[in-house]
Enzyme design. Structure first.
Site, mmCIF file in Angstrom:
data_model
loop_
_atom_site.group_PDB
_atom_site.id
_atom_site.type_symbol
_atom_site.label_atom_id
_atom_site.label_comp_id
_atom_site.label_asym_id
_atom_site.label_seq_id
_atom_site.Cartn_x
_atom_site.Cartn_y
_atom_site.Cartn_z
ATOM 1 C CG HIS A 244 -2.095 0.902 1.092
ATOM 2 N ND1 HIS A 244 -2.036 2.258 1.317
ATOM 3 C CD2 HIS A 244 -3.354 0.646 0.698
ATOM 4 C CE1 HIS A 244 -3.223 2.795 1.092
ATOM 5 N NE2 HIS A 244 -4.048 1.833 0.709
ATOM 6 C CG ASP B 116 -8.332 -4.435 -2.692
ATOM 7 O OD1 ASP B 116 -7.561 -3.483 -2.874
ATOM 8 O OD2 ASP B 116 -9.574 -4.334 -2.716
HETATM 9 C C1 SDX Z 1 -6.306 -0.058 -2.865
HETATM 10 O O1 SDX Z 1 -4.546 4.469 -2.168
HETATM 11 C C2 SDX Z 1 -5.449 3.843 -1.504
HETATM 12 O O2 SDX Z 1 -5.815 4.247 -0.398
HETATM 13 C C3 SDX Z 1 -6.025 2.631 -2.201
HETATM 14 C C4 SDX Z 1 -7.024 1.814 -1.386
HETATM 15 C C5 SDX Z 1 -8.304 2.594 -1.108
HETATM 16 O O3 SDX Z 1 -9.005 2.230 -0.155
HETATM 17 O O4 SDX Z 1 -8.628 3.485 -1.941
HETATM 18 O O5 SDX Z 1 -6.446 1.405 -0.163
HETATM 19 C C6 SDX Z 1 -7.456 0.574 -2.170
HETATM 20 O O6 SDX Z 1 -6.059 0.233 -4.002
HETATM 21 C C7 SDX Z 1 -5.426 -1.024 -2.100
HETATM 22 C C8 SDX Z 1 -4.186 -1.493 -2.921
HETATM 23 C C9 SDX Z 1 -4.662 -2.599 -3.836
HETATM 24 N N1 SDX Z 1 -3.593 -2.957 -4.829
HETATM 25 C C10 SDX Z 1 -2.949 -4.122 -4.730
HETATM 26 O O7 SDX Z 1 -3.095 -4.926 -3.828
HETATM 27 C C11 SDX Z 1 -2.027 -4.399 -5.910
HETATM 28 C C12 SDX Z 1 -0.669 -4.901 -5.401
HETATM 29 N N2 SDX Z 1 -0.001 -3.827 -4.716
HETATM 30 C C13 SDX Z 1 0.960 -3.021 -5.470
HETATM 31 O O8 SDX Z 1 0.650 -2.844 -6.808
HETATM 32 C C14 SDX Z 1 1.413 -1.789 -4.695
HETATM 33 O O9 SDX Z 1 1.698 -2.187 -3.431
HETATM 34 C C15 SDX Z 1 0.493 -0.583 -4.628
HETATM 35 C C16 SDX Z 1 0.014 -0.139 -5.970
HETATM 36 C C17 SDX Z 1 -0.690 -0.869 -3.761
HETATM 37 C C18 SDX Z 1 1.294 0.561 -4.004
HETATM 38 O O10 SDX Z 1 2.277 0.889 -4.908
HETATM 39 P P1 SDX Z 1 3.407 1.990 -4.542
HETATM 40 O O11 SDX Z 1 3.081 2.730 -3.305
HETATM 41 O O12 SDX Z 1 3.692 2.776 -5.774
HETATM 42 O O13 SDX Z 1 4.613 1.071 -4.148
HETATM 43 P P2 SDX Z 1 5.704 0.634 -5.162
HETATM 44 O O14 SDX Z 1 5.051 0.055 -6.360
HETATM 45 O O15 SDX Z 1 6.641 1.778 -5.340
HETATM 46 O O16 SDX Z 1 6.398 -0.551 -4.371
HETATM 47 C C19 SDX Z 1 7.400 -0.248 -3.451
HETATM 48 C C20 SDX Z 1 8.294 -1.489 -3.517
HETATM 49 C C21 SDX Z 1 8.683 -1.840 -4.956
HETATM 50 O O17 SDX Z 1 9.950 -2.482 -4.900
HETATM 51 P P3 SDX Z 1 11.265 -1.553 -5.255
HETATM 52 O O18 SDX Z 1 11.042 -0.968 -6.630
HETATM 53 O O19 SDX Z 1 11.349 -0.514 -4.161
HETATM 54 O O20 SDX Z 1 12.424 -2.548 -5.218
HETATM 55 O O21 SDX Z 1 7.556 -2.632 -3.031
HETATM 56 C C22 SDX Z 1 7.398 -3.571 -4.074
HETATM 57 C C23 SDX Z 1 7.672 -2.862 -5.383
HETATM 58 O O22 SDX Z 1 8.191 -3.772 -6.352
HETATM 59 N N3 SDX Z 1 5.993 -4.016 -4.013
HETATM 60 C C24 SDX Z 1 5.583 -5.260 -4.139
HETATM 61 C C25 SDX Z 1 4.187 -5.218 -3.959
HETATM 62 N N4 SDX Z 1 3.807 -3.965 -3.747
HETATM 63 C C26 SDX Z 1 4.916 -3.216 -3.789
HETATM 64 N N5 SDX Z 1 6.257 -6.407 -4.396
HETATM 65 C C27 SDX Z 1 5.505 -7.525 -4.467
HETATM 66 N N6 SDX Z 1 4.142 -7.573 -4.294
HETATM 67 C C28 SDX Z 1 3.470 -6.434 -4.038
HETATM 68 N N7 SDX Z 1 2.151 -6.461 -3.883
#
Ligand code: SDX
Length: 428
Positions: free
Chosen positions: A305, A363
């Site tokens: 998140h 989720d």
């Molecule tokens: C919702 O914003 C909100 O409030 C949203 C929400 C709401 O109520 O409105 O809470 C609802 O959308 C919840 C989130 C649902 N999405 C997912 O579950 C999809 C999987 N999660 C990721 O796509 C990600 O965690 C996000 C999109 C939720 C957040 O992305 P960020 O903040 O841009 O984080 P990032 O992509 O920069 O990740 C930081 C690091 C990265 O590694 P590095 O590049 O630093 O080496 O963490 C890793 C990412 O690769 N990472 C993950 C991961 N999520 C982040 N690695 C593996 N699995 C994951 N799920």
């Protein structure tokens, strides 16, 4: 107001005001930066940018805290109901008994949609994704209710708000019924919000439908958990669309479109598909390895998140609700739940997830509950949209009613071609 921060750009020193909120980080007001220093700030994912001032929802991501108008989500989910949460988000305070009764009465009596809307659905293929139907149908509401589209008229704003909150479950149920080829079911005024929705989705004309009160209560709680969440992607979309003066129905349709993405509201559908693909706990390590592999775009859906760097408080409540629903349905062991629990256990002890502070989010468990209730995966994000509509409306109204409101128009860092002259075709 705290002491300003002085930044030096070239030979120029600029004092930037610092504003403090009631809780949470201070903000640097950079509004005059470009005029005084000729530079923009650069923050494409808005990781360090506050886009607005708001009084509606507050998240402390490090502590795993979520407050709606100051009230902890755990208390609202435990003691209140969804329409009470709607009143709170819209009006800023919990309703008195009389206010709650009046609000419930008004919402309940606006749940029907214009009969012509039913024809609107006929244009879709039966296998259209229900979110496609939602985006189109909600956007079309402005064509049916153009007597509540003047965003500068407080009465029309209130009417549009009540219509959206009241009609979104009806439209969502119609999208589901159309998808499964069953007749639409009209709302019933003697049912509460969640019970009405369950009946509109699962009742058929051939027999009476009895709402299961445990499932209705669980669904009502799920709606509370999803109602609002600060300036998330879809809420920011609604605010930006609304900043141009677009009508509220069009703004909510824009929010639904954004929510559909698998990185946002589409994650509940994606998470369930992922859990089904994993299938059995012994296959979890291979998926964890994929999630950690920099060269693999795969992510654990329902994990991570932007704001929560601790356990999403909604996921904890969701997990408890899942156990209630499985027990009510007499499901002794749900293989998806077993995989989810084991995946969570392994991930939360894995250094990669610990270092990056990746926890289950709202989720991760929701899809298992909704599947157990009988909803197809394509309806999961639709239910998210039903619940989030009140949050979008509350945030849209806060934006419209802000006397300082201006159209949102970000700038950019341009790295394309500098000016160059046209080359006639014969000389290329
Ligand atoms: C919702 O914003 C909100 O409030 C949203 C929400 C709401 O109520 O409105 O809470 C609802 O959308 C919840 C989130 C649902 N999405 C997912 O579950 C999809 C999987 N999660 C990721 O796509 C990600 O965690 C996000 C999109 C939720 C957040 O992305 P960020 O903040 O841009 O984080 P990032 O992509 O920069 O990740 C930081 C690091 C990265 O590694 P590095 O590049 O630093 O080496 O963490 C890793 C990412 O690769 N990472 C993950 C991961 N999520 C982040 N690695 C593996 N699995 C994951 N799920």
């Amino acid at each position: 107001m705290n002491a300003p921060v002085t930044i030096k750009i070239g030979e120029k020193s600029i004092d930037l005001p610092v504003k403090a909120g009631s809780v949470g980080p201070d903000v640097l007001d950079i509004g005059k930066l470009y005029a005084e220093a000729g530079v923009f700030t650069f923050d494409p994912g808005f990781t360090s940018t506050a886009s607005t001032e708001s009084k509606i929802t507050y998240i402390d991501g490090d502590a795993g805290v979520l407050l709606y108008r100051g009230y902890p989500i755990e208390q609202l989910a435990e003691h209140g109901d969804f329409l009470e949460t709607c009143y709170l988000l819209l009006n800023g305070d919990l309703p008195s008994a009389a206010q709650k009764a009046d609000f419930d009465y008004r919402v309940t009596r606006h749940t029907m949609v214009h009969e012509q809307m039913a024809r609107f659905f006929q244009g879709f293929r039966r296998d259209a994704h229900p979110m496609a139907v939602m985006v189109a149908s909600v956007g079309a509401l402005s064509a049916f209710y153009n007597d509540s589209t003047d965003v500068h008229d407080p009465h029309q704003r209130m009417v549009a708000s009540m219509r959206m909150i009241a009609k979104i479950p009806t439209i969502a149920a119609m999208a589901y019924k159309y998808n499964v080829g069953q007749p639409f079911v009209y709302p019933k005024n003697d049912l509460d919000y969640a019970s009405n929705f369950l009946r509109m989705c699962f009742a058929v004309p051939c027999e009476d439908y009895k709402v299961n009160p445990v499932l209705a209560r669980a669904l009502d709680r799920i709606f509370i958990l999803h109602a609002d969440h600060e300036q998330n992607a879809s809420t920011s979309t609604v605010r930006l669309a609304g900043s141009s003066g677009a009508n509220p129905f069009a703004c909510i349709a824009a929010g639904i479109a954004c929510l559909w993405g698998p990185a946002h509201g589409g994650a509940n559908e994606a998470a369930l598909k992922m859990l089904s693909e994993i299938g059995t706990p012994d296959r979890i390590p291979a998926f964890i390895a994929k999630a950690k592999d920099k060269n693999d775009p795969f992510r654990l859906m329902g994990f991570g998140h932007r704001v929560y760097k601790n356990y999403d408080p909604r996921a904890k409540i969701m997990q408890r609700t899942l156990q209630e629903v499985l027990s009510e349905l007499g499901v002794k062991d749900d293989p998806l739940f077993d995989v989810a629990l084991e995946l969570e256990r392994i991930a939360l002890s894995d250094p990669y997830f610990v270092e990056k502070k990746l926890y289950p989010n709202v989720d991760f468990y929701s899809g298992i509950i909704l599947k157990a209730m009988g909803f197809p995966t394509t309806m999961f994000t639709v239910l998210f949209a039903v619940a989030r509509t009140v949050g979008w409306i509350a945030q849209w109204r806060e934006m419209i009613e802000d006397p300082g409101q201006r159209i949102g128009r970000p700038r950019q860092l341009y790295t394309g071609a500098p000016r160059r002259d046209y080359v006639p075709l014969g000389k290329r």
